[in-house]
Design a protein around this motif. Structure first.
Motif, PDB file in Angstrom:
ATOM      1  N   PHE A 199       0.867  -1.189   0.000  1.00  0.00           N
ATOM      2  CA  PHE A 199       0.000   0.000   0.000  1.00  0.00           C
ATOM      3  C   PHE A 199       0.897   1.231   0.000  1.00  0.00           C
ATOM      4  CE2 PHE A 199      -3.194   2.550   2.828  1.00  0.00           C
ATOM      5  CZ  PHE A 199      -3.620   3.276   1.729  1.00  0.00           C
ATOM      6  N   HIS A 241       2.740   6.507  -3.629  1.00  0.00           N
ATOM      7  CA  HIS A 241       1.938   6.250  -4.834  1.00  0.00           C
ATOM      8  C   HIS A 241       2.777   6.525  -6.079  1.00  0.00           C
ATOM      9  CE1 HIS A 241      -1.405   6.800  -7.714  1.00  0.00           C
ATOM     10  NE2 HIS A 241      -0.954   8.018  -7.929  1.00  0.00           N
ATOM     11  N   THR A 300      -7.844   3.452 -10.327  1.00  0.00           N
ATOM     12  CA  THR A 300      -8.982   3.209  -9.431  1.00  0.00           C
ATOM     13  C   THR A 300      -9.666   4.488  -8.962  1.00  0.00           C
ATOM     14  OG1 THR A 300      -7.448   3.180  -7.548  1.00  0.00           O
ATOM     15  CG2 THR A 300      -7.995   1.055  -8.575  1.00  0.00           C
ATOM     16  N   ARG A 317      -4.071   0.396  -8.981  1.00  0.00           N
ATOM     17  CA  ARG A 317      -3.821  -0.918  -8.395  1.00  0.00           C
ATOM     18  C   ARG A 317      -3.281  -1.836  -9.486  1.00  0.00           C
ATOM     19  NH1 ARG A 317      -9.939  -3.322  -7.175  1.00  0.00           N
ATOM     20  NH2 ARG A 317     -10.581  -3.664  -9.354  1.00  0.00           N
ATOM     21  N   PHE A 319      -1.661  -1.609  -4.259  1.00  0.00           N
ATOM     22  CA  PHE A 319      -2.415  -0.425  -4.668  1.00  0.00           C
ATOM     23  C   PHE A 319      -1.875   0.820  -3.972  1.00  0.00           C
ATOM     24  CE2 PHE A 319      -4.518  -1.683  -0.779  1.00  0.00           C
ATOM     25  CZ  PHE A 319      -5.020  -0.510  -0.214  1.00  0.00           C
ATOM     26  N   ASN A 354      -6.360  -7.327   2.363  1.00  0.00           N
ATOM     27  CA  ASN A 354      -5.423  -7.970   1.426  1.00  0.00           C
ATOM     28  C   ASN A 354      -4.427  -8.843   2.182  1.00  0.00           C
ATOM     29  OD1 ASN A 354      -6.547  -6.802  -0.820  1.00  0.00           O
ATOM     30  ND2 ASN A 354      -4.989  -5.219  -1.063  1.00  0.00           N
TER      31      ASN A 354
END
Length: 370
Positions: A255, A261, A319, A332, A339, A364
């Motif tokens: 994550f 990200h 997403t 993701r 993701f 997850n």
């Protein structure tokens, strides 16, 4: 009254534009950084201590700053991370019973230069039109040419690696060591409230420095991995990108938030770019493309991932979209429990619409362990 004796101050932008104000408190001198603005109506203490803002001059669009003081448990890191504060009205007096002290004292303790009585509406409009740029705030109002010369030597945020300035130097643990799940987290500017959210979900976290290798993070034998938020350009973080590639290969849950990200995107060959003036505030609208639901989110970033490259990637699915400008706000991997999102589901204060993302991460992990 203090405001009657305050020194004149100014903001000098890299393009030569000048805005005038007055110094807050007794601190004098100059402070340099990239000027940006945050539209949040509350949460100034969290903003000032957020490592993602390292090296930036913060313009607060809310008209009153300091009116509810500060509290010890409302910091996101050890000390203030912004380079300087620019506001309209600075409140020397506060009225919240839970406060531990005044914002003025907090700024002085952290030796932060702040200026108020600035036309922040005009300044923010200027940044929106002309983009985020380097600037200096200063009480040296008679030294314009000298400030211009110093400002010209300040490096641009594009290409600037800052995670090493805010990351932990040594690994440390957070949470209950008897928790059900173990997480290895890469600290590239991690906020305390992220750790709190993971801990509250029965996770024990080992936090590693920004340049930790995959082998180091794997040695904790974690059930999942986490990539944190942080400041600066993601592209120079080559060690974090390589570590992320190896994490992905394990097939374990991963994550990422904000800078994390962007690191995940780069690890998948998706490029990033510096935005015109970024997203910073606690009222940004997001569309979850999986559920079709809208979310109001907290955001703080000046870089974004290339949406076209993400859409064309065989293993990546977008997403979430930012509804103001249609930038990719979440991705993701199609074949792995991996993701990330560009915004802050741990927002505090702020909207909690996205806190479910921590639940999805833990889910997850549960499925992976089965």
């Amino acid at each position: 009254m203090k405001y009657q004796t305050r020194k004149p101050a100014l903001i000098l932008l890299a393009d030569g534009t000048i805005f005038h104000g007055k110094a807050v408190g007794g601190k004098e001198g100059s402070s340099f950084g990239e000027v940006c603005f945050n539209t949040g109506m509350t949460g100034y203490q969290e903003i000032f201590t957020d490592p993602s803002y390292f090296g930036q001059l913060m313009v607060t669009t809310n008209a009153h700053i300091g009116n509810y003081g500060v509290a010890k448990d409302e910091v996101e890191s050890e000390g203030i991370k912004i380079a300087g504060l620019i506001c309209r009205n600075f409140s020397y007096h506060y009225s919240r019973p839970e406060a531990d002290g005044s914002l003025e004292d907090f700024l002085n303790e952290n030796k932060l230069l702040a200026i108020s009585d600035v036309d922040t509406r005009a300044l923010v409009s200027y940044i929106r039109d002309n983009g985020a740029m380097n600037a200096v705030i200063s009480t040296e109002v008679d030294n314009i040419e000298g400030l211009k010369k110093q400002l010209s030597e300040v490096p641009n945020m594009n290409g600037l690696e800052l995670a090493s300035k805010v990351s932990t130097k040594e690994p440390y643990f957070f949470g209950n060591e008897n928790a059900t799940y173990k997480i290895s987290a890469l600290d590239i500017g991690i906020k305390k409230n992220i750790l709190r959210n993971l801990s509250e979900r029965d996770c024990y976290i080992k936090v590693y420095p920004y340049n930790a290798s995959f082998e180091e993070m794997q040695s904790f034998n974690p059930d999942g991995f986490f990539l944190s938020n942080g400041p600066g350009d993601p592209e120079p973080l080559t060690e974090a990108i390589e570590t992320t590639k190896k994490i992905i290969e394990t097939g374990k849950p991963l994550f990422g938030i904000c800078l994390g990200h962007q690191i995940l995107a780069l690890a998948n060959g998706i490029s990033t770019y510096k935005m015109h003036h970024g997203h910073r505030g606690i009222n940004h609208p997001i569309l979850n493309l999986i559920t079709g639901k809208g979310e109001i989110t907290s955001q703080n970033h000046g870089f974004a991932i290339n949406r076209e490259e993400a859409e064309a990637h065989a293993d990546i699915e977008i997403t979430h979209l930012h509804l103001n400008d249609q930038t990719a706000a979440g991705i993701r991997m199609k074949n792995k429990p991996v993701f990330s999102v560009q915004y802050h589901p741990e927002a505090s204060p702020g909207p909690h619409d996205a806190s479910y993302l921590f639940d999805e991460f833990v889910e997850n992990i549960k499925n992976s362990k089965k």
